[in-house]
Design a protein around this motif. Structure first.
Motif, PDB file in Angstrom:
ATOM      1  N   LEU A   1      34.825  47.104  43.640  1.00  0.00           N
ATOM      2  CA  LEU A   1      35.944  46.781  44.525  1.00  0.00           C
ATOM      3  C   LEU A   1      36.295  45.300  44.569  1.00  0.00           C
ATOM      4  O   LEU A   1      37.438  44.947  44.857  1.00  0.00           O
ATOM      5  CB  LEU A   1      35.625  47.254  45.949  1.00  0.00           C
ATOM      6  N   CYS A   2      35.314  44.425  44.272  1.00  0.00           N
ATOM      7  CA  CYS A   2      35.534  42.989  44.508  1.00  0.00           C
ATOM      8  C   CYS A   2      34.690  42.155  43.537  1.00  0.00           C
ATOM      9  O   CYS A   2      34.042  41.197  43.925  1.00  0.00           O
ATOM     10  CB  CYS A   2      35.157  42.674  45.960  1.00  0.00           C
ATOM     11  N   ALA A   3      34.754  42.504  42.264  1.00  0.00           N
ATOM     12  CA  ALA A   3      33.834  41.931  41.278  1.00  0.00           C
ATOM     13  C   ALA A   3      33.986  40.434  41.069  1.00  0.00           C
ATOM     14  O   ALA A   3      33.029  39.753  40.702  1.00  0.00           O
ATOM     15  CB  ALA A   3      34.001  42.652  39.944  1.00  0.00           C
ATOM     16  N   PHE A   4      35.201  39.891  41.287  1.00  0.00           N
ATOM     17  CA  PHE A   4      35.463  38.488  40.955  1.00  0.00           C
ATOM     18  C   PHE A   4      35.614  37.584  42.176  1.00  0.00           C
ATOM     19  O   PHE A   4      36.068  36.448  42.050  1.00  0.00           O
ATOM     20  CB  PHE A   4      36.734  38.396  40.100  1.00  0.00           C
ATOM     21  N   ALA A   5      35.248  38.091  43.358  1.00  0.00           N
ATOM     22  CA  ALA A   5      35.475  37.304  44.575  1.00  0.00           C
ATOM     23  C   ALA A   5      34.354  37.559  45.580  1.00  0.00           C
ATOM     24  O   ALA A   5      34.563  38.173  46.621  1.00  0.00           O
ATOM     25  CB  ALA A   5      36.838  37.638  45.182  1.00  0.00           C
ATOM     26  N   ASP A   6      33.163  37.073  45.256  1.00  0.00           N
ATOM     27  CA  ASP A   6      32.020  37.318  46.135  1.00  0.00           C
ATOM     28  C   ASP A   6      32.213  36.719  47.528  1.00  0.00           C
ATOM     29  O   ASP A   6      31.706  37.253  48.519  1.00  0.00           O
ATOM     30  CB  ASP A   6      30.736  36.792  45.496  1.00  0.00           C
ATOM     31  N   ASP A   7      32.953  35.612  47.626  1.00  0.00           N
ATOM     32  CA  ASP A   7      33.197  35.010  48.943  1.00  0.00           C
ATOM     33  C   ASP A   7      33.867  36.005  49.892  1.00  0.00           C
ATOM     34  O   ASP A   7      33.554  36.043  51.090  1.00  0.00           O
ATOM     35  CB  ASP A   7      34.090  33.767  48.815  1.00  0.00           C
ATOM     36  N   LEU A   8      34.809  36.788  49.370  1.00  0.00           N
ATOM     37  CA  LEU A   8      35.513  37.755  50.202  1.00  0.00           C
ATOM     38  C   LEU A   8      34.569  38.861  50.665  1.00  0.00           C
ATOM     39  O   LEU A   8      34.587  39.259  51.841  1.00  0.00           O
ATOM     40  CB  LEU A   8      36.691  38.367  49.433  1.00  0.00           C
ATOM     41  N   TRP A   9      33.758  39.350  49.748  1.00  0.00           N
ATOM     42  CA  TRP A   9      32.821  40.423  50.107  1.00  0.00           C
ATOM     43  C   TRP A   9      31.816  39.942  51.148  1.00  0.00           C
ATOM     44  O   TRP A   9      31.555  40.624  52.149  1.00  0.00           O
ATOM     45  CB  TRP A   9      32.087  40.923  48.867  1.00  0.00           C
TER      46      TRP A   9
ATOM     47  N   GLN B   1      47.721  35.243  40.555  1.00  0.00           N
ATOM     48  CA  GLN B   1      48.130  36.554  40.067  1.00  0.00           C
ATOM     49  C   GLN B   1      47.758  37.678  41.032  1.00  0.00           C
ATOM     50  O   GLN B   1      47.847  38.847  40.691  1.00  0.00           O
ATOM     51  CB  GLN B   1      47.523  36.806  38.681  1.00  0.00           C
ATOM     52  N   GLY B   2      47.315  37.309  42.230  1.00  0.00           N
ATOM     53  CA  GLY B   2      47.081  38.300  43.275  1.00  0.00           C
ATOM     54  C   GLY B   2      45.751  39.014  43.221  1.00  0.00           C
ATOM     55  O   GLY B   2      45.542  39.988  43.958  1.00  0.00           O
ATOM     56  N   GLY B   3      44.829  38.543  42.375  1.00  0.00           N
ATOM     57  CA  GLY B   3      43.530  39.201  42.279  1.00  0.00           C
ATOM     58  C   GLY B   3      42.776  39.215  43.593  1.00  0.00           C
ATOM     59  O   GLY B   3      42.184  40.232  43.975  1.00  0.00           O
ATOM     60  N   ASN B   4      42.801  38.091  44.312  1.00  0.00           N
ATOM     61  CA  ASN B   4      42.117  38.037  45.600  1.00  0.00           C
ATOM     62  C   ASN B   4      42.735  38.982  46.613  1.00  0.00           C
ATOM     63  O   ASN B   4      42.030  39.553  47.459  1.00  0.00           O
ATOM     64  CB  ASN B   4      42.136  36.609  46.151  1.00  0.00           C
ATOM     65  N   ASP B   5      44.051  39.142  46.565  1.00  0.00           N
ATOM     66  CA  ASP B   5      44.720  40.013  47.535  1.00  0.00           C
ATOM     67  C   ASP B   5      44.273  41.461  47.357  1.00  0.00           C
ATOM     68  O   ASP B   5      43.961  42.153  48.337  1.00  0.00           O
ATOM     69  CB  ASP B   5      46.242  39.896  47.384  1.00  0.00           C
TER      70      ASP B   5
ATOM     71  N   THR C   1      38.069  45.382  50.056  1.00  0.00           N
ATOM     72  CA  THR C   1      36.881  45.053  50.828  1.00  0.00           C
ATOM     73  C   THR C   1      37.082  45.323  52.314  1.00  0.00           C
ATOM     74  O   THR C   1      36.201  45.878  52.988  1.00  0.00           O
ATOM     75  CB  THR C   1      36.498  43.578  50.599  1.00  0.00           C
ATOM     76  N   VAL C   2      38.242  44.944  52.835  1.00  0.00           N
ATOM     77  CA  VAL C   2      38.552  45.205  54.245  1.00  0.00           C
ATOM     78  C   VAL C   2      38.525  46.708  54.518  1.00  0.00           C
ATOM     79  O   VAL C   2      37.995  47.168  55.542  1.00  0.00           O
ATOM     80  CB  VAL C   2      39.926  44.601  54.614  1.00  0.00           C
TER      81      VAL C   2
END
Length: 285
Positions: free
Chosen positions: A215-223, A266-270, A276-277
């Motif tokens: 679900l969130c492979a490239f944004a560990d901060d968000l997870w 490119q919206g990857g974090n969004d 994640t939410v």
């Protein structure tokens, strides 16, 4: 003039690189670790960056605060051909721990495996501190994180991050519109300057490797923000301009730039934040 300014801007990093290079080749005194501190610093690296991660680790070795360990987690396949660099072998002799892992969990390696190690040993009072692999940390970097943790024991402690921004309807705004203005309720730490996690803030992480890689492979901060929030932990910012912007190791590597392009522009974090939410059933309104 522009060339001069660029060179001048890079001089501090160049000076630090030489200083850490020299220390790596001449320093023989082991770092003193204090098991009773129960403070564990961890980081990871990958590919060609492994050859330069010793610069960062040398700066962590110089911390004025007591710590119990410094651990570098590496994916086993990343060093299968060339082996562990001599620069890291020298650091091992001075106390660095290197743990080889069988799963490439990207940037999650630095915290997931540290948490798992202490979870399995029952060390539930540990303070887990993450560091990035391509910057220099000042000698008081860890001390200020620990001071923040002492003052706010029920919070995640970090130097930098963003406020999760909402629109008038209480919905998440695009990540690129999030502000560097810190609201305690929605302060999301970003890892480059380091983050301190109380062990309990990461409850259930041991069960989530498949989920965060899906679900969130490239944004560990968000997870990690959503996980800690689901466990009842807000985040607190250490207000220090110097350690909030640690000098970067000079490199020609463009992978981080490419990841930033995907995540931010490119919206990857969004997409990853929405995933994640939803996974944690959170609402920031």
């Amino acid at each position: 003039m522009k060339v001069y300014k660029k060179i001048k801007k890079k001089l501090p990093s160049a000076k630090l690189m030489f200083e850490m290079w020299w220390a790596n080749r001449t320093q023989q005194q082991p770092r003193t670790f204090d098991p009773s501190a129960n403070v564990h610093v961890s980081l990871t690296s990958y590919g060609k960056r492994i050859d330069k991660v010793y610069f960062t680790i040398e700066s962590i070795m110089r911390q004025s605060a007591d710590m119990s360990s410094i651990t570098l987690y590496l994916y086993r396949e990343d060093i299968k051909q060339s082996g562990i660099p001599k620069s890291l072998s020298r650091l091992q002799k001075r106390g660095l721990r290197i743990e080889l892992v069988d799963q490439d969990l990207r940037s999650y390696k630095k915290l997931y495996y540290s948490y798992l190690e202490h979870f399995n040993s029952g060390n539930t009072e540990a303070s887990l501190v993450t560091a990035d692999d391509d910057v220099f940390y000042s000698e008081t970097w860890l001390a200020k994180l620990l001071e923040g943790a002492q003052q706010h024991p029920d919070k995640v402690i970090a130097y930098r991050g963003h406020t999760i921004s909402l629109n008038a309807d209480g919905q998440l705004q695009p990540y690129r519109e999030w502000k560097d203005v810190f609201d305690n309720e929605r302060f999301l730490p970003t890892g480059v300057a380091g983050v301190l996690y109380p062990f309990a803030s990461l409850k259930n992480l041991e069960k989530q490797s498949k989920e965060f890689m899906s679900l969130c492979a490239f944004a560990d901060d968000l997870w990690f923000k959503c996980l800690t929030l689901s466990n009842g932990y807000l985040a607190h910012q250490v207000e220090d301009c110097h350690d909030s912007n640690p000098p970067a190791i000079l490199t020609l590597n463009t992978k981080r730039r490419g990841l930033a392009l995907y995540n931010v522009h490119q919206g990857g974090n969004d997409a990853q934040m929405r995933n994640t939410v939803e996974y944690f059933s959170l609402s920031f309104a």
